[in-house]
Design a protein around this motif. Structure first.
Motif, PDB file in Angstrom:
ATOM      1  N   ASP A  59       0.843  -1.191   0.000  1.00  0.00           N
ATOM      2  CA  ASP A  59       0.000   0.000   0.000  1.00  0.00           C
ATOM      3  C   ASP A  59       0.880   1.242   0.000  1.00  0.00           C
ATOM      4  N   HIS A  60       0.512   2.198  -0.833  1.00  0.00           N
ATOM      5  CA  HIS A  60       1.184   3.488  -0.905  1.00  0.00           C
ATOM      6  C   HIS A  60       0.143   4.558  -0.599  1.00  0.00           C
ATOM      7  N   ASP A  61       0.301   5.234   0.532  1.00  0.00           N
ATOM      8  CA  ASP A  61      -0.669   6.256   0.926  1.00  0.00           C
ATOM      9  C   ASP A  61      -0.655   7.420  -0.047  1.00  0.00           C
ATOM     10  N   VAL A  62      -1.843   7.834  -0.460  1.00  0.00           N
ATOM     11  CA  VAL A  62      -2.013   8.919  -1.428  1.00  0.00           C
ATOM     12  C   VAL A  62      -2.546  10.175  -0.749  1.00  0.00           C
ATOM     13  N   ALA A  63      -3.511  10.018   0.136  1.00  0.00           N
ATOM     14  CA  ALA A  63      -4.131  11.155   0.807  1.00  0.00           C
ATOM     15  C   ALA A  63      -4.464  10.774   2.247  1.00  0.00           C
ATOM     16  N   LYS A  64      -4.464  11.798   3.084  1.00  0.00           N
ATOM     17  CA  LYS A  64      -4.793  11.606   4.494  1.00  0.00           C
ATOM     18  C   LYS A  64      -5.841  12.654   4.877  1.00  0.00           C
ATOM     19  N   PHE A  65      -6.795  12.235   5.679  1.00  0.00           N
ATOM     20  CA  PHE A  65      -7.833  13.128   6.189  1.00  0.00           C
ATOM     21  C   PHE A  65      -7.761  13.084   7.706  1.00  0.00           C
ATOM     22  N   ARG A  66      -7.839  14.252   8.323  1.00  0.00           N
ATOM     23  CA  ARG A  66      -7.813  14.323   9.786  1.00  0.00           C
ATOM     24  C   ARG A  66      -9.124  14.908  10.276  1.00  0.00           C
ATOM     25  N   PHE A  67      -9.742  14.192  11.202  1.00  0.00           N
ATOM     26  CA  PHE A  67     -10.987  14.662  11.805  1.00  0.00           C
ATOM     27  C   PHE A  67     -10.643  15.426  13.071  1.00  0.00           C
ATOM     28  N   ASP A  68     -10.991  16.722  13.101  1.00  0.00           N
ATOM     29  CA  ASP A  68     -10.760  17.558  14.269  1.00  0.00           C
ATOM     30  C   ASP A  68     -11.931  17.380  15.229  1.00  0.00           C
ATOM     31  N   MET A  69     -11.644  16.885  16.408  1.00  0.00           N
ATOM     32  CA  MET A  69     -12.684  16.565  17.374  1.00  0.00           C
ATOM     33  C   MET A  69     -13.421  17.813  17.871  1.00  0.00           C
ATOM     34  N   THR A  70     -12.751  18.943  17.901  1.00  0.00           N
ATOM     35  CA  THR A  70     -13.365  20.166  18.410  1.00  0.00           C
ATOM     36  C   THR A  70     -14.325  20.782  17.398  1.00  0.00           C
ATOM     37  N   SER A  71     -13.853  20.953  16.166  1.00  0.00           N
ATOM     38  CA  SER A  71     -14.684  21.598  15.142  1.00  0.00           C
ATOM     39  C   SER A  71     -15.597  20.618  14.412  1.00  0.00           C
ATOM     40  N   ARG A  72     -15.343  19.299  14.582  1.00  0.00           N
ATOM     41  CA  ARG A  72     -16.110  18.241  13.905  1.00  0.00           C
ATOM     42  C   ARG A  72     -15.961  18.340  12.392  1.00  0.00           C
ATOM     43  N   ARG A  73     -14.750  18.669  11.926  1.00  0.00           N
ATOM     44  CA  ARG A  73     -14.482  18.848  10.494  1.00  0.00           C
ATOM     45  C   ARG A  73     -13.299  17.994  10.060  1.00  0.00           C
ATOM     46  N   TRP A  74     -13.350  17.592   8.774  1.00  0.00           N
ATOM     47  CA  TRP A  74     -12.278  16.846   8.133  1.00  0.00           C
ATOM     48  C   TRP A  74     -11.376  17.806   7.378  1.00  0.00           C
ATOM     49  N   ALA A  75     -10.067  17.628   7.514  1.00  0.00           N
ATOM     50  CA  ALA A  75      -9.078  18.395   6.755  1.00  0.00           C
ATOM     51  C   ALA A  75      -8.276  17.421   5.893  1.00  0.00           C
ATOM     52  N   LEU A  76      -7.815  17.899   4.759  1.00  0.00           N
ATOM     53  CA  LEU A  76      -7.098  17.075   3.781  1.00  0.00           C
ATOM     54  C   LEU A  76      -5.600  17.335   3.867  1.00  0.00           C
ATOM     55  N   TYR A  77      -4.809  16.257   3.763  1.00  0.00           N
ATOM     56  CA  TYR A  77      -3.351  16.336   3.824  1.00  0.00           C
ATOM     57  C   TYR A  77      -2.734  15.625   2.625  1.00  0.00           C
TER      58      TYR A  77
END
Length: 112
Positions: A59-77
């Motif tokens: 497996d080669h990671d292409v994208a990462k998403f982080r869920f912020d517990m405070t804002s309840r939002r996903w950010a892209l990395y």
């Protein structure tokens, strides 16, 4: 407050649908799109045979998403050549991870 079961389930459905439609069925024996969830992170990866031993799939990671517990939002990395993750600030964090999935296909920084 950790990610709720509903938020986790919504992310799983969006990621599963994305990976299922990404590649044509006739090439899936050589290249597959897969996802995984780990705590507040979600990853999209390409799975392909090892270049030396075709019986091993890597497996080669292409994208990462982080869920912020405070804002309840996903950010892209995105990941650089040194395997370090960086926030993709061109797009704002969102409550629905499905809104960020088309960005992964549209921006060359992910699949090159």
């Amino acid at each position: 407050m950790p990610m709720t079961d509903i938020e986790k389930r919504r992310a799983e459905i969006a990621l599963r649908n994305y990976c299922a439609q990404r590649l044509r069925p006739e090439i899936r024996h050589e290249l597959e799109s897969v996802y995984r969830l780990e705590k507040q992170f979600a990853y999209i990866s390409e799975r392909r045979p090892d270049w030396q031993d075709a019986t091993i799939r890597r497996d080669h990671d292409v994208a990462k998403f982080r869920f912020d517990m405070t804002s309840r939002r996903w950010a892209l990395y995105w990941r650089d050549r040194n395997l370090k993750w960086h926030r993709f600030d061109k797009y704002a964090a969102t409550t629905d991870i499905a809104e960020l999935l088309p960005v992964v296909d549209a921006e060359p920084i992910f699949y090159g």
